[in-house]
Design a protein around this motif. Structure first.
Motif, mmCIF file in Angstrom:
data_model
loop_
_atom_site.group_PDB
_atom_site.id
_atom_site.type_symbol
_atom_site.label_atom_id
_atom_site.label_comp_id
_atom_site.label_asym_id
_atom_site.label_seq_id
_atom_site.Cartn_x
_atom_site.Cartn_y
_atom_site.Cartn_z
ATOM 1 N N PHE A 1 0.759 -1.296 0.156
ATOM 2 C CA PHE A 1 0.050 -0.041 0.188
ATOM 3 C C PHE A 1 0.808 1.391 -0.035
ATOM 4 C CE2 PHE A 1 -3.497 2.746 0.399
ATOM 5 C CZ PHE A 1 -3.278 3.729 1.487
ATOM 6 N N LEU A 2 1.820 1.332 0.826
ATOM 7 C CA LEU A 2 2.677 2.371 0.671
ATOM 8 C C LEU A 2 3.877 2.216 0.245
ATOM 9 C CD1 LEU A 2 2.291 3.426 4.586
ATOM 10 C CD2 LEU A 2 1.367 4.512 2.496
ATOM 11 N N SER A 3 3.934 1.525 -1.005
ATOM 12 C CA SER A 3 5.308 1.399 -1.604
ATOM 13 C C SER A 3 4.992 1.770 -3.198
ATOM 14 C CB SER A 3 5.484 -0.084 -1.812
ATOM 15 O OG SER A 3 6.658 -0.222 -2.383
ATOM 16 N N THR A 4 6.083 2.087 -3.674
ATOM 17 C CA THR A 4 6.096 2.444 -5.246
ATOM 18 C C THR A 4 6.097 1.281 -6.178
ATOM 19 O OG1 THR A 4 8.233 2.914 -5.433
ATOM 20 C CG2 THR A 4 6.701 4.825 -5.137
ATOM 21 N N HIS A 5 6.330 -0.064 -5.317
ATOM 22 C CA HIS A 5 6.392 -1.220 -6.382
ATOM 23 C C HIS A 5 5.331 -2.249 -5.609
ATOM 24 C CE1 HIS A 5 10.388 0.580 -7.416
ATOM 25 N NE2 HIS A 5 10.480 -0.428 -8.162
ATOM 26 N N PRO A 6 4.874 -2.953 -6.444
ATOM 27 C CA PRO A 6 3.858 -4.063 -5.954
ATOM 28 C C PRO A 6 4.712 -4.933 -5.128
ATOM 29 C CG PRO A 6 3.724 -3.843 -8.331
ATOM 30 C CD PRO A 6 5.008 -3.105 -8.093
ATOM 31 N N SER A 7 4.002 -5.531 -4.203
ATOM 32 C CA SER A 7 4.570 -6.756 -3.259
ATOM 33 C C SER A 7 5.036 -7.889 -4.112
ATOM 34 C CB SER A 7 3.586 -7.190 -2.187
ATOM 35 O OG SER A 7 2.775 -7.963 -2.606
ATOM 36 N N ALA A 8 5.824 -8.592 -3.855
ATOM 37 C CA ALA A 8 6.249 -9.946 -4.528
ATOM 38 C C ALA A 8 4.980 -10.759 -4.950
ATOM 39 C CB ALA A 8 7.499 -10.624 -3.834
ATOM 40 N N GLY A 9 4.352 -10.857 -3.793
ATOM 41 C CA GLY A 9 3.085 -11.835 -3.963
ATOM 42 C C GLY A 9 2.084 -11.388 -4.912
ATOM 43 N N ASP A 10 2.077 -9.943 -4.835
ATOM 44 C CA ASP A 10 0.924 -9.510 -5.998
ATOM 45 C C ASP A 10 1.580 -9.640 -7.334
ATOM 46 O OD1 ASP A 10 -0.699 -8.596 -4.111
ATOM 47 O OD2 ASP A 10 -0.019 -6.387 -4.024
ATOM 48 N N ARG A 11 2.943 -9.449 -7.458
ATOM 49 C CA ARG A 11 3.539 -9.403 -8.909
ATOM 50 C C ARG A 11 3.462 -10.780 -9.404
ATOM 51 N NH1 ARG A 11 8.235 -5.065 -8.702
ATOM 52 N NH2 ARG A 11 8.032 -4.660 -10.467
ATOM 53 N N MET A 12 3.587 -11.788 -8.397
ATOM 54 C CA MET A 12 3.552 -13.200 -8.856
ATOM 55 C C MET A 12 2.160 -13.677 -9.243
ATOM 56 S SD MET A 12 6.197 -15.362 -6.442
ATOM 57 C CE MET A 12 5.936 -14.513 -4.951
ATOM 58 N N ALA A 13 1.130 -13.110 -8.689
ATOM 59 C CA ALA A 13 -0.174 -13.558 -8.921
ATOM 60 C C ALA A 13 -0.587 -13.019 -10.209
ATOM 61 C CB ALA A 13 -1.088 -12.967 -8.047
ATOM 62 N N SER A 14 -0.140 -11.514 -10.605
ATOM 63 C CA SER A 14 -0.376 -10.956 -11.784
ATOM 64 C C SER A 14 0.240 -11.801 -12.862
ATOM 65 C CB SER A 14 0.085 -9.551 -11.955
ATOM 66 O OG SER A 14 -0.098 -8.958 -12.837
ATOM 67 N N LEU A 15 1.667 -12.273 -12.689
ATOM 68 C CA LEU A 15 2.148 -12.787 -13.681
ATOM 69 C C LEU A 15 1.586 -14.178 -13.996
ATOM 70 C CD1 LEU A 15 5.706 -11.864 -12.553
ATOM 71 C CD2 LEU A 15 4.913 -11.333 -15.028
ATOM 72 N N GLN A 16 1.057 -14.892 -12.886
ATOM 73 C CA GLN A 16 0.869 -16.220 -13.177
ATOM 74 C C GLN A 16 -0.479 -16.054 -13.846
ATOM 75 O OE1 GLN A 16 2.325 -19.013 -11.607
ATOM 76 N NE2 GLN A 16 1.007 -19.993 -13.454
ATOM 77 N N GLY A 17 -1.313 -15.051 -13.600
ATOM 78 C CA GLY A 17 -2.599 -14.930 -14.395
ATOM 79 C C GLY A 17 -2.323 -14.888 -15.889
ATOM 80 N N ALA A 18 -1.222 -13.949 -16.236
ATOM 81 C CA ALA A 18 -1.107 -13.879 -17.737
ATOM 82 C C ALA A 18 -0.419 -14.925 -18.391
ATOM 83 C CB ALA A 18 -0.088 -12.569 -17.606
ATOM 84 N N MET A 19 0.161 -15.973 -17.624
ATOM 85 C CA MET A 19 1.049 -16.885 -18.185
ATOM 86 C C MET A 19 0.333 -17.805 -19.466
ATOM 87 S SD MET A 19 4.079 -17.336 -17.448
ATOM 88 C CE MET A 19 4.133 -16.768 -15.941
ATOM 89 N N PRO A 20 -1.129 -18.127 -19.185
ATOM 90 C CA PRO A 20 -1.609 -18.930 -20.439
ATOM 91 C C PRO A 20 -1.925 -18.037 -21.525
ATOM 92 C CG PRO A 20 -3.017 -18.900 -18.393
ATOM 93 C CD PRO A 20 -1.979 -18.041 -18.006
ATOM 94 N N ARG A 21 -1.875 -16.630 -21.653
ATOM 95 C CA ARG A 21 -1.590 -15.758 -22.790
ATOM 96 C C ARG A 21 -0.324 -15.575 -23.392
ATOM 97 N NH1 ARG A 21 -5.115 -13.130 -19.283
ATOM 98 N NH2 ARG A 21 -3.682 -11.350 -18.754
ATOM 99 N N VAL A 22 0.715 -16.077 -22.710
ATOM 100 C CA VAL A 22 2.156 -15.830 -23.394
ATOM 101 C C VAL A 22 2.793 -17.254 -23.646
ATOM 102 C CG1 VAL A 22 2.311 -13.430 -22.222
ATOM 103 C CG2 VAL A 22 3.230 -15.332 -20.883
ATOM 104 N N MET A 23 2.362 -18.191 -22.993
ATOM 105 C CA MET A 23 2.936 -19.730 -23.190
ATOM 106 C C MET A 23 2.941 -19.892 -24.578
ATOM 107 S SD MET A 23 4.697 -20.479 -20.549
ATOM 108 C CE MET A 23 4.919 -22.345 -21.140
ATOM 109 N N PRO A 24 2.124 -19.572 -25.498
ATOM 110 C CA PRO A 24 2.121 -20.014 -26.575
ATOM 111 C C PRO A 24 2.855 -19.266 -27.524
ATOM 112 C CG PRO A 24 -0.242 -19.689 -25.968
ATOM 113 C CD PRO A 24 0.622 -19.385 -24.930
#
Length: 274
Positions: free
Chosen positions: A242-265
């Motif tokens: 909340f008080l950071s200019t960078h997302p937490s590692a957990g938030d980043r991993m969740a976002s990246l994981q959600g995009a994985m099906p679209r980039v794996m092809p």
């Protein structure tokens, strides 16, 4: 005539300026499901480029004077090879970027970091390579993230946003007739409510665009997950989001994981061509 003495005129001028400054530097990414985003770009790319190159030169001169600037050798060659393989992929987002003078420097410091300046000037620190024991795929995840910042002209956007925010505060103070203390308090509110979340948004955007860049170059995008697991273990992802200019590692991993099906092809297609 001072616009601040005529606040309504100033407000209209501010609105016109903001409207004129909305544009987008790239097409959308597969990782963002093809969605683009309008950006506030009030300052010229030439201005930002000049400032960025000045900082980049100063950084390199200081590192060279300290004997820490690395421009050859096994570590530099390894990271540079990843960058060179990824550069052609930027044309998928903006063709002109493939002609930018992309350049890498490696600084021999025990720092877990990397950054990019406008126009494709990329800096890695030996600390991130050695401490995290990065694979080439993980280097590509970092490289893609930094290249995405350059492609999306996030530095130019941040400067423009800051200028627009300062202008709005001055005009707001003139309209309401409030004192400097109230304007300063509003400035703190602006920082918490606008600047920080937007910076987090740009970081998340760079993650996703970078994920696609890596996949298009034939680097396994799943390495972005292992990278952030390592970053979290090393303390690079600690602290409340909340008080950071960078997302937490957990938030980043969740976002990246959600995009994985679209980039794996894209990754599978690139591997099939190699």
């Amino acid at each position: 005539m001072s616009l601040l003495r005529h606040p309504r005129l100033a407000a209209l001028a501010c609105a016109a300026l903001l409207a004129a400054g909305c544009a987008s530097t790239t097409t959308g990414s597969v990782a963002t499901d093809g969605r683009g985003r309008s950006q506030l770009l009030l300052v010229s790319p030439e201005q930002v480029m000049q400032q960025s190159l000045q900082y980049y030169d100063q950084q390199n001169q200081k590192a060279r004077a300290q004997g820490k600037l690395v421009t050859s050798g096994a570590e530099w060659s390894r990271v540079n090879a990843v960058m060179q393989r990824m550069v052609p992929q930027v044309a998928a987002f903006r063709p002109d970027a493939a002609r930018w003078p992309w350049q890498l420097v490696l600084i021999d410091e025990d720092t877990v970091n990397a950054h990019v300046m406008a126009g494709g000037k990329i800096t890695f620190y030996t600390g991130i390579l050695r401490k995290l024991r990065l694979t080439d795929d993980e280097i590509a995840a970092i490289m893609g993230h930094e290249m995405a910042h350059a492609l999306r002209e996030h530095t130019r956007e941040k400067i423009s946003q800051s200028a627009a925010g300062d202008m709005a505060l001055q005009i707001g103070g003139a309209l309401l007739g409030v004192g400097e203390g109230a304007v300063a308090l509003a400035g703190l509110g602006k920082q918490l409510a606008l600047d920080m979340p937007f910076s987090r948004h740009m970081e998340g955007e760079a993650d996703l665009y970078g994920l696609e860049l890596a996949a298009r170059a034939g680097y396994d995008p799943r390495a972005a997950i292992s990278l952030w697991q390592k970053m979290a273990q090393a303390g690079g992802g600690s602290g409340p989001g909340f008080l950071s200019t960078h997302p937490s590692a957990g938030d980043r991993m969740a976002s990246l994981q959600g995009a994985m099906p679209r980039v794996m092809p894209l990754y599978e297609q690139a591997r099939a061509r190699r």
